[in-house]
Design a protein around this motif. Structure first.
Motif, PDB file in Angstrom:
ATOM      1  N   LEU A  38       0.955  -1.079  -0.137  1.00 27.73           N
ATOM      2  CA  LEU A  38      -0.009  -0.002   0.095  1.00 27.73           C
ATOM      3  C   LEU A  38       1.005   1.441  -0.093  1.00 27.73           C
ATOM      4  O   LEU A  38       1.953   1.171   0.830  1.00 27.73           O
ATOM      5  CB  LEU A  38      -0.783   0.083   1.050  1.00 27.73           C
ATOM      6  N   TRP A  39       0.636   2.294  -0.791  1.00 30.86           N
ATOM      7  CA  TRP A  39       1.194   3.604  -0.799  1.00 30.86           C
ATOM      8  C   TRP A  39       0.280   4.414  -0.123  1.00 30.86           C
ATOM      9  O   TRP A  39      -0.643   5.085  -1.141  1.00 30.86           O
ATOM     10  CB  TRP A  39       1.778   3.977  -2.275  1.00 30.86           C
ATOM     11  N   LEU A  40       0.318   4.930   0.846  1.00 38.82           N
ATOM     12  CA  LEU A  40      -0.437   5.894   1.400  1.00 38.82           C
ATOM     13  C   LEU A  40       0.038   7.370   1.316  1.00 38.82           C
ATOM     14  O   LEU A  40       1.171   7.562   1.557  1.00 38.82           O
ATOM     15  CB  LEU A  40      -0.731   5.601   2.939  1.00 38.82           C
ATOM     16  N   LYS A  41      -0.512   8.270   0.535  1.00 38.67           N
ATOM     17  CA  LYS A  41      -0.302   9.457   0.058  1.00 38.67           C
ATOM     18  C   LYS A  41      -1.462  10.600   0.374  1.00 38.67           C
ATOM     19  O   LYS A  41      -2.405  10.120  -0.522  1.00 38.67           O
ATOM     20  CB  LYS A  41       0.522   9.483  -1.200  1.00 38.67           C
ATOM     21  N   PRO A  42      -1.504  11.690   0.799  1.00 42.53           N
ATOM     22  CA  PRO A  42      -0.295  12.280   1.723  1.00 42.53           C
ATOM     23  C   PRO A  42      -0.441  11.343   3.116  1.00 42.53           C
ATOM     24  O   PRO A  42      -1.521  11.092   3.290  1.00 42.53           O
ATOM     25  CB  PRO A  42      -0.732  13.388   1.851  1.00 42.53           C
ATOM     26  N   CYS A  43       0.644  11.238   3.848  1.00 41.82           N
ATOM     27  CA  CYS A  43       0.669  10.382   5.149  1.00 41.82           C
ATOM     28  C   CYS A  43       1.921  10.671   5.725  1.00 41.82           C
ATOM     29  O   CYS A  43       3.061  10.470   5.192  1.00 41.82           O
ATOM     30  CB  CYS A  43       0.287   8.973   4.795  1.00 41.82           C
ATOM     31  N   SER A  44       1.607  11.078   7.044  1.00 42.55           N
ATOM     32  CA  SER A  44       3.092  10.896   8.061  1.00 42.55           C
ATOM     33  C   SER A  44       2.941  10.160   9.347  1.00 42.55           C
ATOM     34  O   SER A  44       3.705  10.199  10.064  1.00 42.55           O
ATOM     35  CB  SER A  44       3.288  12.547   8.187  1.00 42.55           C
TER      36      SER A  44
END
Length: 109
Positions: A38-44
């Motif tokens: 999974l590529w979560l964007k935007p995310c911090s």
């Protein structure tokens, strides 16, 4: 479209770019394939609440450079990296496998 999927370079990447798709992530899954990412964007920040399996987390900055790695994110925890602008989630792996998956992912994007 809450999430889109692409497969290349041996990884199956699901882009989570809405609040709900990022919130859901891998929650409730009993198994996660080794090639599933999974590529979560935007995310911090990432939570592992309601997770059944540990994850490896790769935090990326705005230039998509690796700024922090959590090799084994166990269930029911929260992980934050303020420098990060996106996060890669995958099934927990050994450190060398994380590096190889990260290299494959970087060549994919």
């Amino acid at each position: 479209n809450p999430a889109s999927q692409d497969s290349d370079g041996g990884l199956s990447v699901r882009y989570c770019d809405t609040f709900l798709s990022r919130l859901k992530g891998f929650q409730g899954r009993r198994e996660i394939a080794m090639d599933e990412v999974l590529w979560l964007k935007p995310c911090s920040a990432v939570h592992t609440i309601r997770m059944r399996v540990p994850l490896s987390l790769l935090f990326l900055d705005s230039q998509r450079q690796l700024v922090h790695v959590v090799p084994t994110a166990r269930p029911c925890r929260v992980f934050v990296c303020w420098q990060a602008r996106s996060v890669i989630e995958m099934r927990a792996r050994h450190e060398q496998d994380i590096i190889e998956a990260g290299i494959t992912f970087q060549s994919h994007i």
